[in-house]
Design a protein around this motif. Structure first.
Motif, PDB file in Angstrom:
ATOM      1  N   ASP A 103       0.822  -1.143  -0.039  1.00  0.00           N
ATOM      2  CA  ASP A 103       0.053  -0.060  -0.010  1.00  0.00           C
ATOM      3  C   ASP A 103       0.797   1.129   0.037  1.00  0.00           C
ATOM      4  O   ASP A 103       1.702   1.324   0.870  1.00  0.00           O
ATOM      5  N   GLY A 104       0.583   2.286  -1.089  1.00  0.00           N
ATOM      6  CA  GLY A 104       1.589   3.488  -1.048  1.00  0.00           C
ATOM      7  C   GLY A 104       1.349   4.421   0.093  1.00  0.00           C
ATOM      8  O   GLY A 104       2.249   4.961   0.335  1.00  0.00           O
ATOM      9  N   ALA A 105       0.228   4.012   1.148  1.00  0.00           N
ATOM     10  CA  ALA A 105       0.075   4.811   2.120  1.00  0.00           C
ATOM     11  C   ALA A 105       0.892   4.500   3.387  1.00  0.00           C
ATOM     12  O   ALA A 105       1.047   5.018   4.391  1.00  0.00           O
ATOM     13  N   ARG A 106       1.522   3.286   3.270  1.00  0.00           N
ATOM     14  CA  ARG A 106       2.406   2.768   4.478  1.00  0.00           C
ATOM     15  C   ARG A 106       3.867   3.239   3.722  1.00  0.00           C
ATOM     16  O   ARG A 106       4.748   2.505   3.266  1.00  0.00           O
ATOM     17  N   CYS A 107       4.115   4.270   3.953  1.00  0.00           N
ATOM     18  CA  CYS A 107       5.194   5.152   3.337  1.00  0.00           C
ATOM     19  C   CYS A 107       6.443   5.103   4.194  1.00  0.00           C
ATOM     20  O   CYS A 107       7.462   5.561   3.906  1.00  0.00           O
ATOM     21  N   LEU A 108       6.469   4.413   5.380  1.00  0.00           N
ATOM     22  CA  LEU A 108       7.525   4.392   6.118  1.00  0.00           C
ATOM     23  C   LEU A 108       8.261   2.967   6.131  1.00  0.00           C
ATOM     24  O   LEU A 108       9.087   2.653   6.967  1.00  0.00           O
ATOM     25  N   ALA A 109       7.744   2.045   5.365  1.00  0.00           N
ATOM     26  CA  ALA A 109       8.138   0.719   5.015  1.00  0.00           C
ATOM     27  C   ALA A 109       9.706   0.997   4.561  1.00  0.00           C
ATOM     28  O   ALA A 109      10.275   1.646   3.816  1.00  0.00           O
ATOM     29  N   THR A 110      10.724   0.039   5.342  1.00  0.00           N
ATOM     30  CA  THR A 110      12.091   0.255   5.008  1.00  0.00           C
ATOM     31  C   THR A 110      12.515  -0.789   3.853  1.00  0.00           C
ATOM     32  O   THR A 110      11.736  -1.688   3.506  1.00  0.00           O
ATOM     33  N   PRO A 111      13.664  -0.356   3.179  1.00  0.00           N
ATOM     34  CA  PRO A 111      14.001  -1.126   2.173  1.00  0.00           C
ATOM     35  C   PRO A 111      14.125  -2.671   2.621  1.00  0.00           C
ATOM     36  O   PRO A 111      13.995  -3.690   1.885  1.00  0.00           O
ATOM     37  N   GLU A 112      14.725  -2.780   3.849  1.00  0.00           N
ATOM     38  CA  GLU A 112      15.154  -4.067   4.490  1.00  0.00           C
ATOM     39  C   GLU A 112      13.791  -4.888   4.639  1.00  0.00           C
ATOM     40  O   GLU A 112      13.599  -6.292   4.510  1.00  0.00           O
ATOM     41  N   LEU A 113      12.469  -4.243   5.042  1.00  0.00           N
ATOM     42  CA  LEU A 113      11.223  -4.943   4.945  1.00  0.00           C
ATOM     43  C   LEU A 113      10.941  -5.600   3.706  1.00  0.00           C
ATOM     44  O   LEU A 113      10.428  -6.666   3.422  1.00  0.00           O
ATOM     45  N   PHE A 114      11.068  -4.655   2.580  1.00  0.00           N
ATOM     46  CA  PHE A 114      10.842  -5.332   1.227  1.00  0.00           C
ATOM     47  C   PHE A 114      11.802  -6.539   0.913  1.00  0.00           C
ATOM     48  O   PHE A 114      11.483  -7.421   0.453  1.00  0.00           O
ATOM     49  N   GLU A 115      13.277  -6.303   1.343  1.00  0.00           N
ATOM     50  CA  GLU A 115      13.892  -7.498   1.050  1.00  0.00           C
ATOM     51  C   GLU A 115      13.820  -8.590   1.915  1.00  0.00           C
ATOM     52  O   GLU A 115      13.670  -9.831   1.460  1.00  0.00           O
ATOM     53  N   ARG A 116      13.176  -8.456   3.103  1.00  0.00           N
ATOM     54  CA  ARG A 116      12.896  -9.718   3.946  1.00  0.00           C
ATOM     55  C   ARG A 116      11.602 -10.321   3.118  1.00  0.00           C
ATOM     56  O   ARG A 116      11.808 -11.628   3.209  1.00  0.00           O
ATOM     57  N   CYS A 117      10.857  -9.833   2.987  1.00  0.00           N
ATOM     58  CA  CYS A 117       9.492 -10.228   2.245  1.00  0.00           C
ATOM     59  C   CYS A 117       9.886 -10.942   0.878  1.00  0.00           C
ATOM     60  O   CYS A 117       9.376 -12.183   0.598  1.00  0.00           O
ATOM     61  N   GLY A 118      10.784 -10.225   0.144  1.00  0.00           N
ATOM     62  CA  GLY A 118      11.047 -10.837  -1.125  1.00  0.00           C
ATOM     63  C   GLY A 118      12.093 -12.266  -0.998  1.00  0.00           C
ATOM     64  O   GLY A 118      11.571 -13.151  -1.472  1.00  0.00           O
ATOM     65  N   MET A 119      12.706 -11.984  -0.065  1.00  0.00           N
ATOM     66  CA  MET A 119      13.687 -13.315   0.268  1.00  0.00           C
ATOM     67  C   MET A 119      12.605 -14.433   0.823  1.00  0.00           C
ATOM     68  O   MET A 119      12.739 -15.680   0.271  1.00  0.00           O
ATOM     69  N   ALA A 120      11.681 -14.326   1.848  1.00  0.00           N
ATOM     70  CA  ALA A 120      10.670 -15.297   2.452  1.00  0.00           C
ATOM     71  C   ALA A 120       9.900 -15.769   1.169  1.00  0.00           C
ATOM     72  O   ALA A 120       9.688 -16.800   1.299  1.00  0.00           O
ATOM     73  N   LEU A 121       9.495 -14.726   0.360  1.00  0.00           N
ATOM     74  CA  LEU A 121       8.439 -15.527  -0.985  1.00  0.00           C
ATOM     75  C   LEU A 121       9.245 -16.217  -1.588  1.00  0.00           C
ATOM     76  O   LEU A 121       8.532 -17.065  -2.590  1.00  0.00           O
ATOM     77  N   GLN A 122      10.532 -16.715  -1.600  1.00  0.00           N
ATOM     78  CA  GLN A 122      11.272 -17.666  -2.584  1.00  0.00           C
ATOM     79  C   GLN A 122      10.967 -19.085  -1.995  1.00  0.00           C
ATOM     80  O   GLN A 122      11.091 -20.086  -2.512  1.00  0.00           O
ATOM     81  N   THR A 123      10.418 -19.178  -0.696  1.00  0.00           N
ATOM     82  CA  THR A 123      10.171 -20.583  -0.151  1.00  0.00           C
ATOM     83  C   THR A 123       8.739 -20.676   0.270  1.00  0.00           C
ATOM     84  O   THR A 123       8.497 -21.869   0.930  1.00  0.00           O
ATOM     85  N   CYS A 124       7.870 -20.008  -0.154  1.00  0.00           N
ATOM     86  CA  CYS A 124       6.154 -19.881   0.354  1.00  0.00           C
ATOM     87  C   CYS A 124       5.502 -19.527  -1.034  1.00  0.00           C
ATOM     88  O   CYS A 124       6.115 -18.568  -1.675  1.00  0.00           O
TER      89      CYS A 124
END
Length: 230
Positions: A103-124
């Protein structure tokens, strides 16, 4: 990794007559903060923004000022978040296998959170960022009477990004359209289709800016981060 950003809503609860993502936070549009985090996140190599055409000139101006290195596509959104995400899925590049939705309104999300989710999505096949609920939650009926107090150890507050295998999410959206389901996030569609959704630890500061109070809190958080970096 492909990223879709629903950005087609209006700021009614914000008391604004325009898209709230165009409101400024420390002299920068909310959408710009989100895009900067996505730009800095390794693993994200394509960004789609679902919005209303009336906002596209403003979005393009933001993009021009940011000068991002990653390709960004503007996609016409729908009347609801669910419809916007559906449109976004149709606009993904043909080679997209996994997608993050934020959501664009969650404007404080960090790059690390995107990376953490991206890595986890490789296994689920499906996941959401979320944080444990701190408050005691009450289930209340229409008359304002408490029905039960669920165990908060089992309660998590959903955030975004949410991530999914593209093919499965497309199938869930198709089934949702056929069944007339109306949901507030994509994880709910996955759940309705009997598919598993995993939790990835989110961020306490990853609030959704919905009201003027949220905007003030977001400004405080950003100023604190900037001060700590000095």
């Amino acid at each position: 990794m492909h990223l879709l950003i629903p950005a087609a809503g209006m700021g009614r609860r914000m008391g604004s007559d325009r898209n709230k993502l165009l409101l400024t936070l420390l002299d920068k549009p909310l959408l710009a903060w989100t895009l900067e985090a996505a730009e800095a996140a390794t693993g994200i190599d394509w960004i789609g923004i679902m919005g209303q055409p009336v906002d596209f000139p403003d979005f393009q101006e933001i993009l021009a000022q940011l000068n991002l290195t990653k390709p960004v596509e503007l996609i016409q959104g729908g009347e609801t978040r669910q419809q916007s995400v559906y449109n976004g899925l149709q606009a993904l590049p043909t080679d997209a296998e996994r997608v993050l939705i934020h959501d664009g309104a969650r404007c404080l999300a960090t790059p690390e959170l995107f990376e953490r989710c991206g890595m986890a999505l490789q296994t689920c096949s499906g996941l959401i960022a979320a944080v444990p609920v701190k408050d005691t939650i009450k289930v209340v009926d229409q008359n304002g009477l408490i029905l039960e107090t669920p165990d908060r150890q089992q309660l998590w507050a959903a955030q975004t990004p949410q991530g999914f295998e593209v093919k499965l999410l497309e199938e869930c959206h198709d089934q949702g359209r056929q069944q007339g389901w109306e949901v507030t996030d994509d994880a709910a569609l996955f759940e309705k289709c009997g598919l598993s959704v995993h939790i990835v630890m989110g961020e306490e500061t990853n609030l959704k800016v919905t009201t003027p109070v949220d905007l003030s809190v977001a400004e405080f958080i950003l100023r604190s981060k900037i001060k700590n970096q000095e």
